[in-house]
Design a protein around this motif. Structure first.
Motif, short mmCIF file in Angstrom:
data_model
loop_
_atom_site.label_atom_id
_atom_site.label_comp_id
_atom_site.label_asym_id
_atom_site.label_seq_id
_atom_site.Cartn_x
_atom_site.Cartn_y
_atom_site.Cartn_z
N SER A 6 0.83 -1.20 0.00
CA SER A 6 0.00 0.00 0.00
C SER A 6 0.87 1.26 0.00
O SER A 6 0.64 2.20 -0.76
CB SER A 6 -0.92 -0.02 1.23
OG SER A 6 -1.62 1.17 1.36
N TYR A 37 -5.28 -3.60 -5.33
CA TYR A 37 -5.20 -2.22 -4.85
C TYR A 37 -5.27 -1.22 -6.01
O TYR A 37 -5.90 -0.16 -5.91
CB TYR A 37 -3.91 -1.99 -4.07
CG TYR A 37 -3.88 -2.60 -2.68
CD1 TYR A 37 -4.99 -3.25 -2.15
CD2 TYR A 37 -2.75 -2.50 -1.88
CE1 TYR A 37 -4.96 -3.80 -0.88
CE2 TYR A 37 -2.71 -3.03 -0.60
CZ TYR A 37 -3.81 -3.69 -0.11
OH TYR A 37 -3.77 -4.23 1.16
N PHE B 177 -4.23 1.96 4.47
CA PHE B 177 -4.06 0.52 4.29
C PHE B 177 -5.31 -0.24 4.73
O PHE B 177 -5.79 -1.14 4.01
CB PHE B 177 -2.85 0.05 5.10
CG PHE B 177 -2.77 -1.44 5.25
CD1 PHE B 177 -2.64 -2.26 4.14
CD2 PHE B 177 -2.87 -2.04 6.50
CE1 PHE B 177 -2.58 -3.65 4.27
CE2 PHE B 177 -2.81 -3.41 6.64
CZ PHE B 177 -2.67 -4.22 5.52
N ARG B 180 -8.02 0.11 2.16
CA ARG B 180 -7.77 -0.73 0.97
C ARG B 180 -8.09 -2.19 1.28
O ARG B 180 -8.67 -2.90 0.45
CB ARG B 180 -6.31 -0.59 0.53
CG ARG B 180 -6.06 0.69 -0.26
CD ARG B 180 -4.64 0.74 -0.79
NE ARG B 180 -4.48 1.89 -1.66
CZ ARG B 180 -3.45 2.72 -1.62
NH1 ARG B 180 -2.47 2.53 -0.75
NH2 ARG B 180 -3.38 3.75 -2.44
N GLU B 181 -7.67 -2.64 2.43
CA GLU B 181 -7.90 -4.04 2.78
C GLU B 181 -9.39 -4.33 2.91
O GLU B 181 -9.87 -5.39 2.48
CB GLU B 181 -7.19 -4.37 4.09
CG GLU B 181 -5.75 -4.81 3.92
CD GLU B 181 -5.63 -6.08 3.08
OE1 GLU B 181 -6.00 -7.15 3.55
OE2 GLU B 181 -5.17 -5.98 1.92
N ILE B 183 -11.86 -2.79 1.37
CA ILE B 183 -12.47 -2.82 0.03
C ILE B 183 -12.03 -4.07 -0.73
O ILE B 183 -12.82 -4.72 -1.42
CB ILE B 183 -12.10 -1.55 -0.76
CG1 ILE B 183 -12.60 -0.29 -0.03
CG2 ILE B 183 -12.68 -1.59 -2.16
CD1 ILE B 183 -12.08 1.01 -0.60
#
Lengths: 170, 199
Positions: A6, A37, B177, B180-181, B183
């Motif tokens: 990320s 991502y 982070f 994002r995880e 989603i």
């Protein structure tokens, strides 16, 4: 690992961390996270592509890439910059060394050399001194041909002239 | 380190023989490149062919990439030339201009214009991805939603987000982070991108 992926996507990793994360991205799980991502980012920016192929490397492209000879390119940018700088420095040092060595090798300051130099000067002076048998009026007449004068070249063409200046002023 | 530097690092590794590094660049840019090429080559199957051909050409030309421009700009030029050559070879007239320059290529987002280049399956998948991401965003806590929005849509750096949200950079990193995880957890079943599977 995923947190570092990320951060990598956002350009927030430092160089030391980058190497380990890129190594981790060789694993299938890392590649899947990387692709997922990026897909999230594209969806949020409404950049979803309605194309036919999947989010990973398309199988056909993966096969073609696998069949390609492995690229092995030199680190051109870094090497060129280093080489340019290094060659310039080496050339400067070499030039200074050659000039210095040449100059020092021409100077012989030993006592024997100094004595020789003094002797040579005396001899040259004796050779230049005119012979006593030459009459002085001859030397005066031919003085214009002497190398001692700066007017040697134009000397023969010089003539003395006298001009009477009248009352030209109003 | 910015986005361009990340790409440069991957390029350097690919230039040293790491094909997986190049595959990461393919994964990152193939959809973006496909969108751009859709303006030149309308047929979805042809877009895919030209995109793949462009990546192969780029891989072969990697030794000549010096990093003077961004990787994507360089890739974009290769892709445009590949598309023009393809159209000429197919007996179609290549446009004299693509209608947008290299700078536009970085931010081209005219998805609506590209729907006619989509297959029904591709269009359905795209809609499902968008709907899933939007639904997952709605379910996020406010601080996570704000952080990921500022990053992905507004393009702010972690430092700028920390200033806006009045929190440490470490908190920003964690929030983005976690967003994002969260989603990704909704998206992975749809994409078939199980973390333990390569696709």
């Amino acid at each position: 690992m995923n947190e570092n992926i990320s951060r990598l996507m956002d350009g927030e990793l430092d160089d030391a961390e980058l190497q380990s994360v890129l190594s981790g991205l060789k694993q299938p799980a890392g590649v899947a996270t990387w692709a997922c991502y990026h897909a999230i980012g594209e969806a949020l920016r409404q950049q979803v592509h309605f194309g036919a192929y999947a989010l990973g490397v398309a199988p056909r492209l993966a096969e073609r890439l696998a069949a390609e000879p492995t690229v092995l390119a030199p680190r051109r940018v870094a090497l060129e910059r280093t080489a340019t700088w290094a060659w310039a420095a080496a050339a400067t040092i070499a030039a200074a060394g050659i000039v210095g060595w040449t100059a020092l090798s021409l100077v012989d300051d030993t006592p024997a050399a100094m004595a020789k130099a003094g002797e040579a000067g005396t001899l040259r002076a004796a050779q230049v001194r005119p012979a006593p048998s030459v009459p002085s009026d001859y030397l005066v007449a031919h003085q214009e041909y002497s190398p001692a004068t700066a007017l040697q070249v134009v000397g023969p063409y010089l003539r003395a002239a006298a001009v009477q200046v009248g009352d030209a002023r109003p | 380190m910015g986005d361009r530097e990340v790409d440069q690092q991957l390029v350097v590794r690919a230039q040293q023989g790491d094909k997986r590094a190049f595959e990461l660049l393919v994964t990152k840019y193939q959809r973006k490149l496909g969108r751009l090429l859709s303006r030149l080559v309308r047929d979805p199957a042809e877009v895919e062919d030209v995109t793949q051909e462009a990546f192969i050409k780029a891989y072969r030309a990697l030794p000549s990439f010096r990093g003077d421009s961004a990787f994507y700009t360089w890739l974009y030029r290769i892709a445009i030339n590949t598309a023009k050559n393809y159209l000429v070879a197919m007996g179609r007239r290549a446009p004299t201009s693509t209608g947008f320059d290299h700078e536009d290529a970085e931010s081209f987002e005219e998805a609506e214009q590209l729907r006619d280049a989509a297959t029904p399956e591709g269009e359905l998948l795209g809609k499902q991805i968008a709907a899933t991401v939007n639904r997952a965003m709605d379910q996020l806590p406010e601080d996570l939603r704000t952080a990921i929005t500022l990053r992905e849509i507004e393009g702010l750096s972690y430092e700028e987000i920390a200033t806006v949200m009045n929190c440490p950079i470490g908190t920003v990193r964690s929030r983005i982070f976690r967003a994002r995880e969260a989603i990704a957890a909704e998206l992975r079943p749809l994409l078939g991108t199980d973390e333990n599977r390569r696709w």
